[in-house]
Design a protein around this motif. Structure first.
Motif, PDB file in Angstrom:
ATOM      1  N   THR A 157      33.847  -2.586 -73.353  1.00  0.00           N
ATOM      2  CA  THR A 157      34.060  -3.820 -72.069  1.00  0.00           C
ATOM      3  C   THR A 157      33.861  -4.750 -72.708  1.00  0.00           C
ATOM      4  N   ASP A 158      34.616  -6.079 -72.189  1.00  0.00           N
ATOM      5  CA  ASP A 158      35.098  -7.242 -72.303  1.00  0.00           C
ATOM      6  C   ASP A 158      33.999  -7.810 -72.381  1.00  0.00           C
ATOM      7  N   THR A 159      33.415  -8.727 -73.458  1.00  0.00           N
ATOM      8  CA  THR A 159      32.550  -9.750 -73.195  1.00  0.00           C
ATOM      9  C   THR A 159      32.857 -11.573 -73.754  1.00  0.00           C
ATOM     10  N   THR A 160      34.032 -11.239 -73.698  1.00  0.00           N
ATOM     11  CA  THR A 160      34.587 -12.545 -73.839  1.00  0.00           C
ATOM     12  C   THR A 160      34.877 -13.222 -72.959  1.00  0.00           C
ATOM     13  N   VAL A 161      35.365 -14.907 -72.606  1.00  0.00           N
ATOM     14  CA  VAL A 161      35.884 -15.286 -71.295  1.00  0.00           C
ATOM     15  C   VAL A 161      37.068 -15.651 -71.487  1.00  0.00           C
ATOM     16  N   ARG A 162      37.851 -15.314 -72.024  1.00  0.00           N
ATOM     17  CA  ARG A 162      39.333 -15.969 -72.380  1.00  0.00           C
ATOM     18  C   ARG A 162      39.888 -14.854 -72.356  1.00  0.00           C
ATOM     19  N   SER A 163      41.075 -14.989 -71.171  1.00  0.00           N
ATOM     20  CA  SER A 163      41.714 -14.267 -70.524  1.00  0.00           C
ATOM     21  C   SER A 163      42.949 -13.205 -71.931  1.00  0.00           C
ATOM     22  N   SER A 164      43.104 -14.482 -72.996  1.00  0.00           N
ATOM     23  CA  SER A 164      43.734 -13.469 -74.133  1.00  0.00           C
ATOM     24  C   SER A 164      42.958 -13.101 -74.797  1.00  0.00           C
ATOM     25  N   THR A 165      41.924 -13.041 -75.046  1.00  0.00           N
ATOM     26  CA  THR A 165      40.982 -11.805 -75.344  1.00  0.00           C
ATOM     27  C   THR A 165      40.253 -10.705 -74.694  1.00  0.00           C
ATOM     28  N   SER A 166      40.103  -9.180 -75.373  1.00  0.00           N
ATOM     29  CA  SER A 166      39.571  -8.388 -74.536  1.00  0.00           C
ATOM     30  C   SER A 166      38.717  -7.812 -75.926  1.00  0.00           C
TER      31      SER A 166
ATOM     32  N   THR B 130      34.410  -6.001 -77.733  1.00  0.00           N
ATOM     33  CA  THR B 130      33.331  -5.707 -76.954  1.00  0.00           C
ATOM     34  C   THR B 130      32.298  -6.089 -78.112  1.00  0.00           C
ATOM     35  N   TYR B 131      32.252  -7.850 -78.396  1.00  0.00           N
ATOM     36  CA  TYR B 131      31.720  -8.587 -79.097  1.00  0.00           C
ATOM     37  C   TYR B 131      29.827  -8.297 -79.323  1.00  0.00           C
ATOM     38  N   ASP B 132      29.593  -8.329 -77.833  1.00  0.00           N
ATOM     39  CA  ASP B 132      28.239  -8.336 -78.091  1.00  0.00           C
ATOM     40  C   ASP B 132      27.587  -7.246 -77.603  1.00  0.00           C
ATOM     41  N   ARG B 133      26.731  -6.427 -78.400  1.00  0.00           N
ATOM     42  CA  ARG B 133      25.754  -5.736 -77.988  1.00  0.00           C
ATOM     43  C   ARG B 133      24.586  -5.382 -78.156  1.00  0.00           C
ATOM     44  N   ILE B 134      23.762  -4.065 -76.766  1.00  0.00           N
ATOM     45  CA  ILE B 134      22.650  -3.981 -76.615  1.00  0.00           C
ATOM     46  C   ILE B 134      22.212  -2.608 -77.744  1.00  0.00           C
ATOM     47  N   VAL B 135      20.888  -2.937 -78.135  1.00  0.00           N
ATOM     48  CA  VAL B 135      21.281  -1.231 -78.926  1.00  0.00           C
ATOM     49  C   VAL B 135      19.635  -0.920 -79.259  1.00  0.00           C
ATOM     50  N   VAL B 136      19.440   0.765 -78.531  1.00  0.00           N
ATOM     51  CA  VAL B 136      17.924   0.773 -78.589  1.00  0.00           C
ATOM     52  C   VAL B 136      17.558   1.801 -79.392  1.00  0.00           C
TER      53      VAL B 136
END
Length: 312
Positions: free
Chosen positions: A224-233, A235-241
């Protein structure tokens, strides 16, 4: 007739899962160098305000408000923009190994839906591994009576890209400490984990207990792409329960990034003025709705059994 009852039952269960309080939203947003300079850009602040006003609780990262003006301005703007809710914030101390670069974790929350019941700045002298984090977690406990979970703890983390594997693994120890300290299993970890691409190699994942522990549920799907730049893809940002109880309190498939660029029809350049990350979010089920559906399902099943007895 039986098949009709079953179809109706499946429909109601689906309603409970999908609509079970889609109003309560927890978010995490890396605001990328949020401070005085960004706060002076009215169009950028307007977009940030719109994004945060969607959330009952929003973790902000990369807050660099050394003059303590940008955050009060943001809270003031939120309260002017959203007349239905009142907003407040709770912030960590300034964190970072370098005196020239420090950040704060900030939780912005709606005071009419959420109450802060505890906060704890994790120390930088964890036994056995001194100074494991560049920015130690600022742990906050919230009470949200209208949610199915009622009370929960949030552990934020913005990892250092060059030290991602070590910091993510150390988060597991923080989790255990927090569970013991506050005697709760209802814990969520969230933030910019840098948990993908070049910062977290696949070969290193087996060394991260936060990943290998089966009791932890990672809610943001891989790739899942959590970055804005079209040149990157990535999943840096996460949620863990942590744990089954908290996982059941989450609205299924509700976790993911909020693409504010597409939602607000911004160019990539305009979006990058806000941040190079999309916020990630998850919805919690509503207590009243869940109880109502559970009661109705009980009566429904009872009625179906009675119908079967009368027709046999």
């Amino acid at each position: 007739m039986t098949s009709f009852f079953l179809l109706l039952l499946f429909f109601l269960v689906g309603m409970c899962d999908v609509q079970g309080a889609s109003d309560f939203r927890i978010c995490a947003f890396n605001l990328q160098h949020f401070g005085e300079s960004k706060s002076k850009k009215s169009d950028v602040m307007y977009t940030i305000t719109r994004i945060i006003s969607r959330c009952d609780v929003c973790l902000l990262q990369e807050v660099r408000d050394s003059k303590e003006k940008a955050l009060p301005q943001l809270i003031s703007q939120l309260n002017r923009y959203d007349k239905q809710h009142q907003y407040a914030s709770v912030a960590s101390e300034r964190l970072g190994r370098s005196a020239s670069y420090q950040e704060q974790y900030v939780f912005v929350y709606r005071t009419d839906t959420v109450t802060v019941t505890g906060q704890y700045q994790y120390p930088d002298d964890r036994p056995g591994d001194v100074d494991a984090f560049s920015r130690e977690p600022f742990v906050v406990r919230f009470r949200a009576p209208k949610t199915a979970i009622k009370e929960f703890v949030l552990i934020p983390q913005h990892t250092t890209p060059t030290n991602t594997t070590k910091e993510l693994d150390a988060l597991y120890d923080v989790l255990q400490d927090v569970k013991r300290m506050w005697r709760t299993e209802n814990v969520m970890l969230l933030g910019d984990f840098n948990a993908d691409c070049g910062y977290l190699a696949k070969k290193n994942r087996k060394n991260v207990r936060l990943i290998t522990e089966k009791n932890l549920v990672w809610l943001i799907p891989e790739k899942t792409d959590t970055t804005v730049r079209s040149s990157t893809s990535c999943t840096y940002d996460r949620i863990v329960v942590n744990g089954e109880t908290f996982a059941r309190a989450v609205v299924p498939s509700s976790a993911g990034p909020f693409n504010f660029q597409m939602e607000y029809r911004l160019t990539e350049e305009q979006a990058l003025e806000v941040s190079d990350h999309y916020p990630v979010q998850v919805l919690l089920k509503n207590k009243a709705f869940s109880e109502k559906i559970s009661k109705f399902l009980f009566l429904f099943v009872l009625g179906h059994l009675a119908f079967q007895m009368l027709t046999t």
